[in-house]
Design a protein around this motif. Structure first.
Motif, PDB file in Angstrom:
ATOM      1  N   GLN A 380       0.849  -1.190   0.000  1.00 21.15           N
ATOM      2  CA  GLN A 380       0.000   0.000   0.000  1.00 21.15           C
ATOM      3  C   GLN A 380       0.884   1.239   0.000  1.00 21.15           C
ATOM      4  N   VAL A 381       0.286   2.379  -0.354  1.00 18.45           N
ATOM      5  CA  VAL A 381       0.987   3.659  -0.335  1.00 18.45           C
ATOM      6  C   VAL A 381       0.315   4.544   0.707  1.00 18.45           C
ATOM      7  N   LYS A 382       1.121   5.146   1.585  1.00 17.37           N
ATOM      8  CA  LYS A 382       0.590   6.021   2.631  1.00 17.37           C
ATOM      9  C   LYS A 382       1.442   7.278   2.741  1.00 17.37           C
ATOM     10  N   ALA A 383       0.821   8.341   3.221  1.00 12.17           N
ATOM     11  CA  ALA A 383       1.579   9.563   3.515  1.00 12.17           C
ATOM     12  C   ALA A 383       2.265   9.404   4.868  1.00 12.17           C
ATOM     13  N   VAL A 384       3.460   9.971   5.008  1.00 11.59           N
ATOM     14  CA  VAL A 384       4.146   9.985   6.299  1.00 11.59           C
ATOM     15  C   VAL A 384       3.272  10.735   7.300  1.00 11.59           C
ATOM     16  N   GLU A 385       3.184  10.226   8.520  1.00  8.65           N
ATOM     17  CA  GLU A 385       2.325  10.816   9.538  1.00  8.65           C
ATOM     18  C   GLU A 385       2.726  12.270   9.826  1.00  8.65           C
ATOM     19  N   PHE A 396      10.139   6.274   2.015  1.00  5.65           N
ATOM     20  CA  PHE A 396      10.782   5.067   2.519  1.00  5.65           C
ATOM     21  C   PHE A 396       9.784   3.927   2.491  1.00  5.65           C
ATOM     22  N   TYR A 397      10.313   2.721   2.672  1.00  4.33           N
ATOM     23  CA  TYR A 397       9.480   1.521   2.606  1.00  4.33           C
ATOM     24  C   TYR A 397       9.543   0.769   3.919  1.00  4.33           C
ATOM     25  N   LYS A 407       0.422  -5.257   5.432  1.00  2.91           N
ATOM     26  CA  LYS A 407       0.955  -5.039   4.087  1.00  2.91           C
ATOM     27  C   LYS A 407       2.300  -4.322   4.131  1.00  2.91           C
ATOM     28  N   GLY A 408       3.084  -4.506   3.080  1.00  2.00           N
ATOM     29  CA  GLY A 408       4.251  -3.666   2.891  1.00  2.00           C
ATOM     30  C   GLY A 408       3.777  -2.254   2.592  1.00  2.00           C
ATOM     31  N   THR A 409       4.499  -1.250   3.093  1.00  2.00           N
ATOM     32  CA  THR A 409       4.029   0.127   2.948  1.00  2.00           C
ATOM     33  C   THR A 409       5.100   1.036   2.361  1.00  2.00           C
ATOM     34  N   HIS A 437      11.852  -2.080  -3.480  1.00  2.00           N
ATOM     35  CA  HIS A 437      11.992  -2.613  -2.123  1.00  2.00           C
ATOM     36  C   HIS A 437      10.886  -3.596  -1.741  1.00  2.00           C
ATOM     37  N   HIS A 438       9.669  -3.371  -2.236  1.00  2.00           N
ATOM     38  CA  HIS A 438       8.597  -4.291  -1.864  1.00  2.00           C
ATOM     39  C   HIS A 438       8.880  -5.694  -2.372  1.00  2.00           C
ATOM     40  N   MET A 439       9.313  -5.806  -3.622  1.00  2.42           N
ATOM     41  CA  MET A 439       9.602  -7.132  -4.166  1.00  2.42           C
ATOM     42  C   MET A 439      10.796  -7.761  -3.466  1.00  2.42           C
TER      43      MET A 439
END
Length: 605
Positions: A380-385, A396-397, A407-409, A437-439
């Motif tokens: 998934q893709v998220k914004a840094v808090e 970063f991952y 999930k990987g983020t 990096h996720h793979m």
């Protein structure tokens, strides 16, 4: 008659010898198999022992052992780990390497290397800044609690509260570590302190109002998702409020007070040359980060050459766009033209996050063209808090759990949208997400034929070299169809080439922070704010930034070697498989794997 008898006798002797040889071979094979099993069992036992000593790492793996505790930051614990490494090295010598197969022998060599380096370089274990703007327990604790501590039942909730109560003693250990370093004159540069204090104050919020605590907000949000009696929920919330008041808030207040005092001793000297034995420490860091023996001067010169090459490729794109003027003019245009930036609003930020996800999804649909092995884990893709976005890096991952429960983020930092141009979105998504990096991270921890320590080993040149290589690979697949996006790929690559120059400049050649910032602003299209944040990162993480370009160049060099040797038999999917299915390894080991593949393929021919 004599001849027949002789032939018969020889046949009997031959058959007997064959049987005896076969039995010996079977016996040897059995001994080898037993030794391999014994060795791998020992490796996994040692790995489990080390993992069990780190409660937070257990949670990151999705496990609930010791979930009511935090990691031990004490000097006593650090010394115990060094003693264990020495004992492990002795125990390792009990195994007969000649009875191990190739893969187990590699595990033996890698584990031995890990232990020897841990022991040899223990003298530098204090040559760090435990709190800085990039990382540190002050920022990682809230990120850990929010993202890693799952609450699925009452027991998990009680463990959460216990961890809140553990924050003060953990911070006490942190402060002791800072004091120990201060006695050795190991103090972060002056600019670091305002970032750390800002982060701490953001996290602390109003110490007299626990309702505003991000810990309490996270806790109650998670409680709302489980089935629990109202009175039990109320008791848990009351316990959490008390823990925040007596542990969390006190811990951050104590850290703020000590860091404020420590700041008075800080200087504006930025490179690690200022530390005791700093030059040798930096050489160690370069070796550790790149897994090569390249000197600082060599790395610096590689960087200068790569910057010049990429500038030429950028000029070629300018020609295709019919753009006049020099490269600096074009950089200014790319930094300021509004067409390359989303609006700095929530709507603009949401648009960027969904855009990153779309890029990753598009690449994922074409993975079969270049990969045999693909990860089972989703991402998934998220914004840094918001509480850490001001000081955090650009992106970063974070790995998911092996069981897929988290999930990987891919985190994107949207604090300043002017630092996140749209023309860099493709390259950034490929690096942090898929196929980057996720793979690499997910496949590594999903492997079933490696000892546990190899699934989670970290070699920065391997992982970050792969990330940067994965920015380039889509270009060969026909992505970056927009020339501005292709320019963005080069903008990301030159960023990593410049790192070779400025990292060695700061830590080896005694460049000032301003001198290093100017080099970035002169040679990249990135904003001054982005350049400043980057240089501040390289200062507190010496050598780390050199791993990306050195790793990528090595991967490309080895790939070219395989292409030239195998010609029509070269299969990029097999090349990628060899990289991804070995777990993280030093660059020289990866090259040896490719050399073996080349030999095997040539033997078939």
């Amino acid at each position: 008659m004599k001849t027949k008898f002789l032939l018969l006798a020889l046949s009997v002797i031959f058959l007997f010898n064959c049987k005896e040889t076969k039995n010996k071979t079977a016996e040897t094979s059995e001994v080898n198999s037993n030794e391999i099993i014994r060795f791998n069992d020992w490796l996994n036992t040692v790995y489990e022992r080390d993992l069990m000593s780190k409660p937070q790492s257990l949670s990151m793996r999705g496990r609930k052992d010791r979930q009511d505790e935090l990691n031990d930051l004490s000097e006593a614990f650090a010394l115990k780990q060094i003693d264990l490494a020495k004992q492990d090295l002795k125990d390792l010598s009990n195994f007969d390497v000649s009875k191990l197969n190739n893969d187990s022998r590699l595990s033996y060599d890698l584990f031995k290397r890990k232990l020897e380096r841990k022991i040899k370089f223990a003298k530098y274990r204090h040559h760090t800044y435990p709190v800085n703007q990039m990382r540190g327990i002050h920022a990682s604790i809230p990120a850990f609690m929010i993202n890693m501590h799952k609450i699925e039942d009452k027991t998990d909730a009680e463990a959460y509260v216990s961890r809140l109560n553990a924050i003060k003693p953990t911070f006490d250990q942190l402060i002791e570590g800072l004091k120990l370093r201060a006695k050795k004159n190991i103090i972060a540069p002056k600019f670091v302190f305002k970032h750390v204090l800002n982060d701490c104050n953001n996290i602390l919020g109003s110490p007299n109002n626990s309702e505003e605590s991000l810990f309490l907000k996270d806790f109650t949000k998670k409680l709302d998702k489980i089935t629990i009696e109202d009175h039990e929920k109320n008791n848990l919330i009351a316990s959490a409020k008390e823990a925040i008041k007596t542990s969390v808030n006190v811990a951050y207040k104590n850290l703020i007070d000590y860091v404020t005092e420590l700041e008075k001793q800080a200087t504006t000297d930025d490179g690690v040359w200022k530390l005791d034995d700093g030059n040798n420490f930096y050489s160690y860091r370069l070796e550790e980060m790149t897994t090569t023996n390249l000197s600082a001067d060599s790395i610096h010169n590689i960087g200068l050459a790569e910057v010049a090459r990429i500038h030429d490729e950028m000029r070629a794109i300018m020609k295709t766009l019919n753009v006049n003027g020099d490269l600096k003019d074009f950089f200014k245009f790319m930094k300021t033209d509004k067409q390359f930036y989303y609006e700095d609003t929530q709507a603009g930020k949401d648009k960027m996050i969904s855009g990153y996800q779309a890029i990753v999804d598009s690449m994922e649909s074409r993975l079969d063209e270049v990969f045999f092995t693909k990860p089972k884990a989703r991402m998934q893709v998220k914004a840094v808090e918001s509480w850490r976005e001001k000081s955090a890096g650009k992106a970063f991952y974070q790995r998911g759990t092996p069981d897929g429960s988290r999930k990987g983020t891919f985190y994107a930092n949207l604090y300043k949208m002017a630092d996140m141009p749209t023309y860099e979105m493709e390259a950034l998504a490929y690096h942090e997400g898929i196929p980057g990096h996720h793979m690499q991270g997910s496949i590594s921890q999903e492997l079933t034929d490696l000892p546990e320590f190899r699934k989670y080993s970290r070699y920065t040149a391997y992982s970050e070299g792969w990330g940067l290589y994965c920015e380039f690979l889509p270009k060969e697949m026909g992505f970056y169809s927009d020339p501005y996006s292709d320019f963005g790929r080069l903008a990301m690559e030159i960023w990593r080439a410049c790192r070779l120059v400025v990292d060695t400049g700061i830590h080896e050649k005694k460049w000032t922070r301003e001198q290093a910032i100017k080099y970035l602003t002169d040679n990249t299209p990135s904003s001054e704010n982005a350049c400043r944040k980057a240089i501040e990162r390289y200062i507190v993480m010496p050598g780390q930034a050199t791993a990306y370009k050195i790793g990528m160049l090595h991967i490309l060099k080895v790939r070219e070697k395989a292409k030239n040797a195998l010609k029509g038999d070269f299969d990029i999917r097999k090349f990628h498989d060899i990289f991804l299915r070995s777990g993280a390894v030093p660059l020289s080991v990866f090259e040896k794997h490719i050399d073996n593949w080349i030999s095997e393929e040539q033997t078939k021919s």
